[in-house]
Motif scaffolding. Sequence first.
Motif, short mmCIF file in Angstrom:
data_model
loop_
_atom_site.label_atom_id
_atom_site.label_comp_id
_atom_site.label_asym_id
_atom_site.label_seq_id
_atom_site.Cartn_x
_atom_site.Cartn_y
_atom_site.Cartn_z
N VAL A 43 0.83 -1.21 0.00
CA VAL A 43 0.00 0.00 0.00
C VAL A 43 0.86 1.25 0.00
N ASN A 44 1.97 1.24 0.72
CA ASN A 44 2.83 2.41 0.82
C ASN A 44 3.25 2.94 -0.55
N PRO A 45 3.94 2.16 -1.38
CA PRO A 45 4.37 2.71 -2.68
C PRO A 45 3.21 2.91 -3.66
N VAL A 46 2.17 2.09 -3.54
CA VAL A 46 1.04 2.26 -4.45
C VAL A 46 0.38 3.62 -4.21
N VAL A 47 0.18 3.99 -2.93
CA VAL A 47 -0.41 5.30 -2.61
C VAL A 47 0.52 6.41 -3.07
N ALA A 48 1.81 6.27 -2.80
CA ALA A 48 2.76 7.31 -3.20
C ALA A 48 2.80 7.45 -4.72
N THR A 49 2.74 6.32 -5.43
CA THR A 49 2.76 6.37 -6.89
C THR A 49 1.50 7.03 -7.44
N ALA A 50 0.35 6.67 -6.85
CA ALA A 50 -0.91 7.26 -7.32
C ALA A 50 -0.93 8.76 -7.12
N VAL A 51 -0.47 9.22 -5.95
CA VAL A 51 -0.44 10.67 -5.71
C VAL A 51 0.60 11.33 -6.61
N GLY A 52 1.72 10.66 -6.82
CA GLY A 52 2.74 11.23 -7.69
C GLY A 52 2.25 11.39 -9.12
N ILE A 53 1.51 10.40 -9.62
CA ILE A 53 0.98 10.50 -10.98
C ILE A 53 -0.11 11.56 -11.07
N ALA A 54 -0.96 11.64 -10.02
CA ALA A 54 -2.09 12.57 -10.07
C ALA A 54 -1.68 14.02 -9.81
N ALA A 55 -0.66 14.24 -8.96
CA ALA A 55 -0.39 15.61 -8.54
C ALA A 55 1.04 16.09 -8.78
N LEU A 56 1.98 15.17 -8.94
CA LEU A 56 3.37 15.59 -9.06
C LEU A 56 3.93 15.42 -10.47
N GLY A 57 3.09 15.11 -11.43
CA GLY A 57 3.54 15.02 -12.80
C GLY A 57 4.31 13.77 -13.15
N GLU A 58 4.27 12.73 -12.30
CA GLU A 58 4.96 11.47 -12.61
C GLU A 58 4.08 10.58 -13.49
N ASN A 59 4.70 9.64 -14.16
CA ASN A 59 3.95 8.73 -15.04
C ASN A 59 4.68 7.41 -15.16
N PHE A 60 4.02 6.45 -15.79
CA PHE A 60 4.65 5.16 -16.05
C PHE A 60 5.49 5.26 -17.32
N ARG A 61 6.54 4.48 -17.33
CA ARG A 61 7.42 4.46 -18.49
C ARG A 61 6.76 3.71 -19.66
N HIS A 62 7.27 3.99 -20.84
CA HIS A 62 6.90 3.28 -22.07
C HIS A 62 5.45 3.53 -22.48
N GLY A 63 4.86 4.61 -21.98
CA GLY A 63 3.54 5.00 -22.45
C GLY A 63 2.45 4.01 -22.09
N THR A 64 1.58 3.72 -23.09
CA THR A 64 0.44 2.83 -22.83
C THR A 64 0.88 1.40 -22.50
#
Length: 373
Positions: free
Chosen positions: A227-248
Amino acid sequence: MTSLALSVLLALVSAVCYAAGAILQEHVAATTPRLAAAPLRRGSWWAAVTLNGAGAVLHVIALAYGPLSVVQPLGALTIVFALPMAAIFVRRRVGGSGWRGALLATVGLAGLLSLTGTSRAQALAEQEGVWLVVITVSTIAVLAGTARLTRSPVIRSVLLAAAAGTAFGVSSVVTKNVAVEWTWDAWQDALPGLVTIGLLASGGVLLSQASYRGAGLASPLATATVVNPVVATAVGIAALGENFRHGTPGTLLALVAALVASTGLVMLTVHNAEAEAEAEAATEAATEEAPAAPAAAAEGPGAPGHGGGGGGPEVPEGPVGSGPQEVPDGPDGPADPGTPLLLPQPIPRQPTGENDPGPRLPECGEAVLQHHA
């Protein structure tokens, strides 16, 4: 030693510290009374807090020397290190199902975090930070309240661990936000963020401590670690401009990795639930057998039902003292056959015939049967 190798080494040592801290927390939870302040009086609990703090510091230093995509997946090795360490130091047996669940959770988490990339350092706006704190506190309150109303120890543990993971994940987001905006000339502007980090981290430690009570080590540790990294990743993608690599394609692979991690978590939860059910069944069986043993030991050669007692209740001897005598019916009807009537002395033989000296008073201790009309 290169900076990448140093970051890997620091991340591995950090995972070992987190695993050792988790083992100590679970041990304190299992051996401490259910009082809110009870763990604070245990030296082992403070040792666990120190290990968790050391792990956090080493993790931050590792991030300074290496990329996030390398350091964060290595943090998932906490589960892999914790299970064998628990088996060695506290003699906690881990079955095949537990190992498979931990492996799936670790692989899925590592795959998910390895696909996470960053575009640029971006800070939260003030309004976004306030809403993030409000949503986080509300989520933690709902999870903790639901756990309090849940009777199953395993489900309660998972809910508390999810709340702890949420607190830790958002604390990491706020830490990154403070680091991006930090300036030594205006350090007082970061005080609200630092206070938020302290409150979320402290709440996460207390929630994780409570999650280890009654459910073992693997399930709550896996829940908080996922849960720890999943929450951090979700907030990072939604608010900090982060994204997953390699597009779709990278997003689809991240979803598959999240599914693998969830499958491992479910396996760990089911494994602990089965182990708990077996332990409860064994305890109930031992409790049911315990009263029977003293009762059997109490029966001796002279006890009713043994060979020396004739297999039934004692009855008074007859007039000549040589055999059993039938107990006469009382004035209210036949006597209860299941209730033995014990007389202190045999009934004396009354003289009859010409030599009858007449009535006499009974001696002390004699029992005399009165005939009623």
